[in-house]
Structure formats: C-alpha cells, structure tokens
Design a protein around this motif. Structure first.
Motif, PDB file in Angstrom:
ATOM      1  N   LEU A  48     105.067  21.383 128.152  1.00 55.23           N
ATOM      2  CA  LEU A  48     106.127  21.153 127.311  1.00 55.23           C
ATOM      3  C   LEU A  48     105.839  19.716 126.572  1.00 55.23           C
ATOM      4  O   LEU A  48     105.292  18.611 127.294  1.00 55.23           O
ATOM      5  N   GLU A  49     106.350  19.485 125.482  1.00 49.33           N
ATOM      6  CA  GLU A  49     106.301  18.450 124.942  1.00 49.33           C
ATOM      7  C   GLU A  49     107.489  17.642 125.113  1.00 49.33           C
ATOM      8  O   GLU A  49     108.564  17.947 125.519  1.00 49.33           O
ATOM      9  N   PRO A  50     107.509  16.033 125.313  1.00 46.09           N
ATOM     10  CA  PRO A  50     108.333  15.040 125.397  1.00 46.09           C
ATOM     11  C   PRO A  50     109.527  15.341 124.307  1.00 46.09           C
ATOM     12  O   PRO A  50     109.355  15.508 123.331  1.00 46.09           O
ATOM     13  N   LEU A  51     110.707  15.195 125.150  1.00 48.19           N
ATOM     14  CA  LEU A  51     111.870  15.095 124.114  1.00 48.19           C
ATOM     15  C   LEU A  51     111.593  14.319 123.078  1.00 48.19           C
ATOM     16  O   LEU A  51     111.192  13.070 122.902  1.00 48.19           O
ATOM     17  N   PRO A  52     112.325  14.180 121.687  1.00 49.84           N
ATOM     18  CA  PRO A  52     112.138  13.497 120.659  1.00 49.84           C
ATOM     19  C   PRO A  52     112.384  11.989 120.876  1.00 49.84           C
ATOM     20  O   PRO A  52     111.554  11.355 120.154  1.00 49.84           O
ATOM     21  N   GLN A  53     113.512  11.756 121.683  1.00 45.94           N
ATOM     22  CA  GLN A  53     113.689  10.332 121.841  1.00 45.94           C
ATOM     23  C   GLN A  53     113.295   9.615 123.071  1.00 45.94           C
ATOM     24  O   GLN A  53     113.664   8.618 123.501  1.00 45.94           O
ATOM     25  N   ALA A  54     112.076  10.420 123.847  1.00 43.93           N
ATOM     26  CA  ALA A  54     111.531  10.235 124.952  1.00 43.93           C
ATOM     27  C   ALA A  54     111.035   8.467 124.850  1.00 43.93           C
ATOM     28  O   ALA A  54     111.065   7.821 125.665  1.00 43.93           O
ATOM     29  N   ALA A  55     110.433   8.202 123.704  1.00 45.36           N
ATOM     30  CA  ALA A  55     109.579   6.962 123.471  1.00 45.36           C
ATOM     31  C   ALA A  55     110.728   5.821 123.448  1.00 45.36           C
ATOM     32  O   ALA A  55     110.567   4.810 123.834  1.00 45.36           O
ATOM     33  N   HIS A  56     111.972   6.237 122.759  1.00 46.34           N
ATOM     34  CA  HIS A  56     113.047   5.439 122.844  1.00 46.34           C
ATOM     35  C   HIS A  56     113.758   5.167 124.084  1.00 46.34           C
ATOM     36  O   HIS A  56     114.128   3.860 124.271  1.00 46.34           O
ATOM     37  N   THR A  57     113.798   6.241 124.807  1.00 50.21           N
ATOM     38  CA  THR A  57     114.535   5.858 126.110  1.00 50.21           C
ATOM     39  C   THR A  57     113.667   5.116 126.955  1.00 50.21           C
ATOM     40  O   THR A  57     114.069   4.162 127.932  1.00 50.21           O
ATOM     41  N   ALA A  58     112.313   5.350 126.779  1.00 50.41           N
ATOM     42  CA  ALA A  58     111.324   4.350 127.662  1.00 50.41           C
ATOM     43  C   ALA A  58     111.390   3.196 127.258  1.00 50.41           C
ATOM     44  O   ALA A  58     111.734   2.036 128.292  1.00 50.41           O
ATOM     45  N   ALA A  59     111.652   2.679 126.064  1.00 52.26           N
ATOM     46  CA  ALA A  59     111.993   1.274 125.560  1.00 52.26           C
ATOM     47  C   ALA A  59     113.218   0.810 125.954  1.00 52.26           C
ATOM     48  O   ALA A  59     113.080  -0.584 126.390  1.00 52.26           O
ATOM     49  N   ARG A  60     114.257   1.506 126.071  1.00 53.59           N
ATOM     50  CA  ARG A  60     115.341   1.241 126.563  1.00 53.59           C
ATOM     51  C   ARG A  60     115.388   0.719 128.050  1.00 53.59           C
ATOM     52  O   ARG A  60     116.052  -0.341 128.482  1.00 53.59           O
ATOM     53  N   ARG A  61     114.644   1.582 128.772  1.00 52.19           N
ATOM     54  CA  ARG A  61     114.403   1.036 130.378  1.00 52.19           C
ATOM     55  C   ARG A  61     113.688  -0.127 130.361  1.00 52.19           C
ATOM     56  O   ARG A  61     113.941  -0.818 131.537  1.00 52.19           O
ATOM     57  N   ALA A  62     112.659  -0.233 129.648  1.00 49.40           N
ATOM     58  CA  ALA A  62     111.766  -1.567 129.853  1.00 49.40           C
ATOM     59  C   ALA A  62     112.680  -2.712 129.427  1.00 49.40           C
ATOM     60  O   ALA A  62     112.671  -3.852 130.299  1.00 49.40           O
ATOM     61  N   ALA A  63     113.585  -2.636 128.542  1.00 45.42           N
ATOM     62  CA  ALA A  63     114.533  -3.830 128.318  1.00 45.42           C
ATOM     63  C   ALA A  63     115.499  -4.112 129.403  1.00 45.42           C
ATOM     64  O   ALA A  63     115.872  -4.997 129.753  1.00 45.42           O
ATOM     65  N   LEU A  64     116.007  -2.717 130.067  1.00 45.32           N
ATOM     66  CA  LEU A  64     116.751  -2.823 131.311  1.00 45.32           C
ATOM     67  C   LEU A  64     116.078  -3.857 132.281  1.00 45.32           C
ATOM     68  O   LEU A  64     116.601  -4.470 132.928  1.00 45.32           O
ATOM     69  N   SER A  65     114.843  -3.535 132.424  1.00 49.96           N
ATOM     70  CA  SER A  65     113.946  -3.905 133.597  1.00 49.96           C
ATOM     71  C   SER A  65     113.880  -5.476 133.394  1.00 49.96           C
ATOM     72  O   SER A  65     113.878  -6.192 134.548  1.00 49.96           O
ATOM     73  N   ALA A  66     113.685  -5.833 131.992  1.00 54.32           N
ATOM     74  CA  ALA A  66     113.493  -7.132 131.872  1.00 54.32           C
ATOM     75  C   ALA A  66     114.723  -7.780 132.150  1.00 54.32           C
ATOM     76  O   ALA A  66     114.502  -9.172 132.663  1.00 54.32           O
ATOM     77  N   ARG A  67     115.679  -7.498 131.897  1.00 55.35           N
ATOM     78  CA  ARG A  67     117.283  -7.997 132.096  1.00 55.35           C
ATOM     79  C   ARG A  67     117.425  -8.265 133.622  1.00 55.35           C
ATOM     80  O   ARG A  67     118.090  -9.016 133.756  1.00 55.35           O
ATOM     81  N   PHE A  68     116.913  -7.477 134.333  1.00 54.74           N
ATOM     82  CA  PHE A  68     117.274  -7.487 135.955  1.00 54.74           C
ATOM     83  C   PHE A  68     115.884  -7.434 136.806  1.00 54.74           C
ATOM     84  O   PHE A  68     116.167  -6.448 137.509  1.00 54.74           O
ATOM     85  N   PRO A  69     115.391  -8.205 136.725  1.00 52.74           N
ATOM     86  CA  PRO A  69     114.092  -8.275 137.369  1.00 52.74           C
ATOM     87  C   PRO A  69     114.219  -8.284 138.915  1.00 52.74           C
ATOM     88  O   PRO A  69     115.164  -8.986 139.465  1.00 52.74           O
ATOM     89  N   GLY A  70     113.545  -7.537 139.512  1.00 54.77           N
ATOM     90  CA  GLY A  70     113.747  -7.536 141.160  1.00 54.77           C
ATOM     91  C   GLY A  70     114.740  -7.025 141.913  1.00 54.77           C
ATOM     92  O   GLY A  70     115.210  -7.025 143.032  1.00 54.77           O
ATOM     93  N   LYS A 116     106.773  -4.998 143.393  1.00 56.77           N
ATOM     94  CA  LYS A 116     106.311  -6.308 143.939  1.00 56.77           C
ATOM     95  C   LYS A 116     105.720  -7.136 142.804  1.00 56.77           C
ATOM     96  O   LYS A 116     105.817  -8.429 142.849  1.00 56.77           O
ATOM     97  N   ALA A 117     104.970  -6.559 141.975  1.00 56.47           N
ATOM     98  CA  ALA A 117     104.131  -7.337 140.999  1.00 56.47           C
ATOM     99  C   ALA A 117     104.939  -7.528 139.720  1.00 56.47           C
ATOM    100  O   ALA A 117     104.488  -8.137 138.869  1.00 56.47           O
ATOM    101  N   GLY A 118     106.247  -6.955 139.692  1.00 60.10           N
ATOM    102  CA  GLY A 118     107.179  -7.322 138.588  1.00 60.10           C
ATOM    103  C   GLY A 118     107.380  -6.021 137.869  1.00 60.10           C
ATOM    104  O   GLY A 118     106.504  -5.021 137.800  1.00 60.10           O
ATOM    105  N   GLY A 119     108.375  -5.871 137.157  1.00 54.48           N
ATOM    106  CA  GLY A 119     108.823  -4.654 136.550  1.00 54.48           C
ATOM    107  C   GLY A 119     109.593  -3.844 137.363  1.00 54.48           C
ATOM    108  O   GLY A 119     109.862  -4.159 138.526  1.00 54.48           O
ATOM    109  N   HIS A 120     109.388  -2.527 136.826  1.00 55.20           N
ATOM    110  CA  HIS A 120     110.304  -1.497 137.560  1.00 55.20           C
ATOM    111  C   HIS A 120     109.646  -0.083 137.688  1.00 55.20           C
ATOM    112  O   HIS A 120     108.861   0.152 136.788  1.00 55.20           O
TER     113      HIS A 120
END
Length: 487
Positions: A48-70, A116-120
C-alpha cells in the motif's frame, strides 16, 4: 436494517458475545461456530502507498514533539455515539487526531512517547481486523460482516506511516505510564479514565490550544483540499439553482437534500448543517430546520459547504432571488452587503490585523444604514463606536476555516482575533444585513429580508485569493448565472 446480533463488542466486555434481545435465533450451535472459523480467503493488502497527506502529518507530529519535549502526548479519535437504541451516528474523528494522523477510524488513539535521547516515538493504536476465531467478525454488532472490513495493523502502518498496535491494550499501558502526560480531552472517556491521576486540566488545555493554533497557517496539502471543497460546493449551489422550481413545490428540504447529494458524491459529507433559509427565515442566522416554504419573489439564503474525504470544509453563502430577479429593494440591500464584502476582502493581506476585514465591512454597512435613515441623524463614527449597526448586522464578518468550519477555535485571542494575517491562513468574509419580520424600527417593506454573502479567502504572499470565486457575487452576475442554469 438487520438486527439479529448484539451491539456489544469483545473490546468492551469480557463476556462472551451475546445474541441480541428479541433476535430470531436462540443461539449458535457448536457446529455453526466451528464452520464459521474456516474457509475464508486471505484478504491482506500488500504494498500500500502512504496516504497523500502522510508527509504532512509527519511534519505536524514533529512540530508537536518539539513543543512538548519529554512528555507523553495522547490524542484520541473518539468513539461511536449512540443515535437511537443500538444505532450510531456516522463517525467523524476528532479534528486533532485526523490532523496528526490522516486516520478516520473510531476508537483510534495517537500516542507520542518521549525518547530518552530526545524527541518522541509515535504509535497509533487501532482496532485490528475482526477476530475469526471467537466469532466476533460475524456475531458482533461492530464485526466486519456487519459494518465492513477494517484495515489490519500492518496495512494501517503502510497507509499512515506510523507504527500501529492494538488499541485494546492501551488503557492498561497508560495506567502504568510514568512521567508527565497530556491528553486531548472530550473524545474518549475510557482513555481519560486511564489517565485520571496523571493529567491536569490546565496542562491538557495547553495541548489543545497548541493544536488549534498549529492549524492557523495551512500547508500546501490543506490549501489544495480547501480549494477542492470550494469547487464541489460551487457545483452544489448550481445543483440547487436548477431545482428551485421543485423546491417551490415542496420546501427548503428539497434544497437541503439536493446540496447533500453533491456533498456525499464528491466528498465525505457536509461540513456543517446546511442553512437553506427562504423568505424571512433568512434573518435567522443558523436556520437549519429547513422545513419552510420556498416562494417566488422572495430570497433564498443558502449557506452550505462540502467537506472533502480528508475532512476539510468549504463555507460559502449566496443569497439568491428565487424567481431569478431581485426586486428594487432586495437589490439595494444585496448591493450594500456586496460592497461591504468587497471592502472586507480588500483588507485581507499579509501583515494586516486580523480584525481589519471585519472593521472595513462593518463601516460600509453602517454607512448604508445611516444613509437609509434607519439610525436617525447619528453620524457613522458614533454608530460604529456604539455598535448600533449590530441590530441588523448581528455577527462577526468571518472566521478561520479548515477542518472545522469554525477552525482554530481554541486558539488564544492574541494569536487569533488580535493577531496578524499570514500567508497560508484561510478565513471567511461574510457580512450580512438582517431585518427581522417583527422589527418595528425599519420600514415595513424591509421586514423579513435577510442577505449574506460569504466567500473563503486564502491569504497569499502578495494579497489574497478567493477560493470560492467560481460562484458569482455581484447582483447582475447572480441573475445572469441563474438564468443560464435554469435554461
């Protein structure tokens, strides 16, 4: 609708799957139960191919991770809601969950576990395929033979780009979790109960606010979806104009049903309850009963939007003369609203205060109300200072738009209505004038007339773009458009 089996699911109870009360079959024989376990083809989907928005949802999760570390972050999709007895409302996932995952299934939960090394590390918890061994797939009210096939966890991983696990294991795991946790509240009582001693309302609200403000600026995928929603909505409005004669023979519900057909054929649903307000109903801002008469010579205020299959909605309003021609007074009021909208749209540009488009539109309407003698000899500045125009303008001139029709609603005032417009923001511009049928402060001929014009405006690098421009707005263009559609 078939009703042989129980609505209870093995996810919700340790009891054996039970027959529905008043079902026609008294039970399941051992031989039938054994027979139903085998003889089924392997239907697993591969490659199966990833959903068209999969790269965008990944970027949104990365921004969320950066906002609430740990911190552990828990974002539920929500559960089915009962409509009547054992039938449910059509499910729509929480906006926060869909925004971060692209998944639309009920009971799903996104969990971001701090590393433990950072991120989520992100994990999506979902219901797996129905169990063929215990009979769930055919005996349970939410089994796949009753409501349709679910994706396997492996399939979900391929589509969403997120490791997937069985959601039935999540509550116990959350109860054992240590360290700071935040959850998006209001969607899944079971998940919240598992976290009851680990979260606080204040910290959870910070998460909700962040996810609301993150949606203020749309990415390229979201802008494309909003344009698709507007294009489908324009076709829905055309559908309505073509059947106004049938609406006159029935009611506003014919209009509602006509637009809904377009929404379901080209999208997921309507983005909100359609306002199909004919005659004096147009003066009720959220008239969604849609059970009134449609009469030649009166106006139809149609406020409706198609929601795409990715859950982005348009929000467009046109006020149409039901017989195709404005009367002189209808045109005067309509043109005032059109001029106010023109002023509002012109004020939408990067760097402008968010409130500028509202102020510009309200000024035009106040000027017209004064010129028509509806506010005595008071000057426009005093009218605006005291807000007296609001007797007839009633509402704000617009709002943010996106996955929610009133998007970003949890954003802080300083970042929303007191903020500054940026490229990628999308908002409605929708001034209106509403003269109530019982308003004795206006001439009798005004009473019962309501006009709103609404378009979806994208802030661009050098100004704005009207995403719903396919629908005419100027009064003479509206008449010509309607005449062409009616043949």
């Amino acid at each position: 609708m078939s009703e042989e089996l129980t609505p209870e699911t093995p996810e919700e109870t340790d009891e054996p799957i039970k027959q529905r009360k008043n079902g026609l079959y008294p039970g399941v024989s051992d031989e039938l139960a054994e027979n139903m376990k085998s003889g089924w083809a392997d239907t697993e989907l591969h490659g199966l191919e990833p959903l068209p928005q999969a790269a965008h949802t990944a970027a949104r999760r990365a921004a969320l991770s950066a906002r609430f570390p740990g911190e552990r972050l828990v974002v539920p999709a929500g559960n089915l809601r009962t409509r009547s007895n054992d039938t449910e409302y059509a499910f729509r996932p929480s906006t926060e969950y869909a925004y971060l995952t692209g998944d639309h299934t009920h009971d799903g939960v996104l969990v971001l576990e701090p590393r433990k090394a950072g991120g989520h590390a992100a994990t999506i918890y979902l219901l797996p395929r129905s169990d063929r061994e215990n009979g769930e797939f055919w005996l349970d009210g939410q089994g796949e033979l009753w409501v349709g096939r679910r994706h396997s966890l492996t399939e979900a991983e391929q589509l969403l780009g997120i490791p997937a696990k069985d959601v039935r294991e999540l509550p116990a795991a959350l109860k054992e979790a240590t360290g700071p946790v935040r959850v998006v509240r209001g969607h899944d009582a079971g998940i919240e109960a598992a976290l009851t001693d680990k979260v606080t309302a204040e910290r959870d609200e910070e998460l909700r606010v962040y996810l609301s403000e993150a949606r203020l600026v749309k990415d390229e995928f979201e802008i494309g979806e909003l344009q698709r929603a507007c294009d489908s909505t324009a076709r829905g409005f055309e559908d309505v104009v073509r059947v106004l004669d049938k609406a006159e023979a029935t009611s506003e519900r014919y209009i509602e049903g006509t637009f809904f057909l377009r929404a379901r054929v080209e999208g997921n649903d309507i983005g909100y309850g359609s306002i199909c307000a004919a005659g004096p109903h147009a003066t009720t801002l959220h008239w969604v009963r849609n059970d009134g008469p449609v009469r030649s010579g009166e106006l139809l205020l149609l406020d409706a939007g198609v929601e795409t299959t990715t859950l982005y909605t348009a929000d467009v309003t046109r006020t149409l003369p039901i017989n195709g021609r404005f009367t002189e007074l209808q045109r005067k009021i309509y043109d005032a609203v059109y001029d106010a909208q023109e002023a509002g749209i012109a004020a939408v540009r990067p760097g402008a205060p968010y409130r500028a488009f509202h102020d510009a539109a309200q000024r035009v309407l106040a000027e017209r109300l004064v010129s028509w003698g509806l506010l005595g000899d008071m000057d426009v500045e005093k009218v605006l200072e005291l807000g007296l125009q609001r007797r007839w303008t009633l509402h704000g001139t617009g709002h943010m738009l996106g996955m929610d029709v009133h998007d970003c609603a949890a954003a802080r005032t300083e970042t929303y209505v007191d903020g500054v417009l940026e490229p990628g923001m999308c908002l409605t511009v929708e001034p209106g004038l509403y003269f109530q049928a019982d308003d004795l402060t206006v001439p009798e001929e005004y009473r019962g007339i309501g006009v709103r014009i609404e378009d979806d405006i994208l802030v661009t690098e050098d100004g704005n773009r009207n995403l719903s421009a396919a629908l005419p707005r100027r009064s003479d263009e509206v008449e010509a458009w309607m005449a062409g559609l009616k043949g």
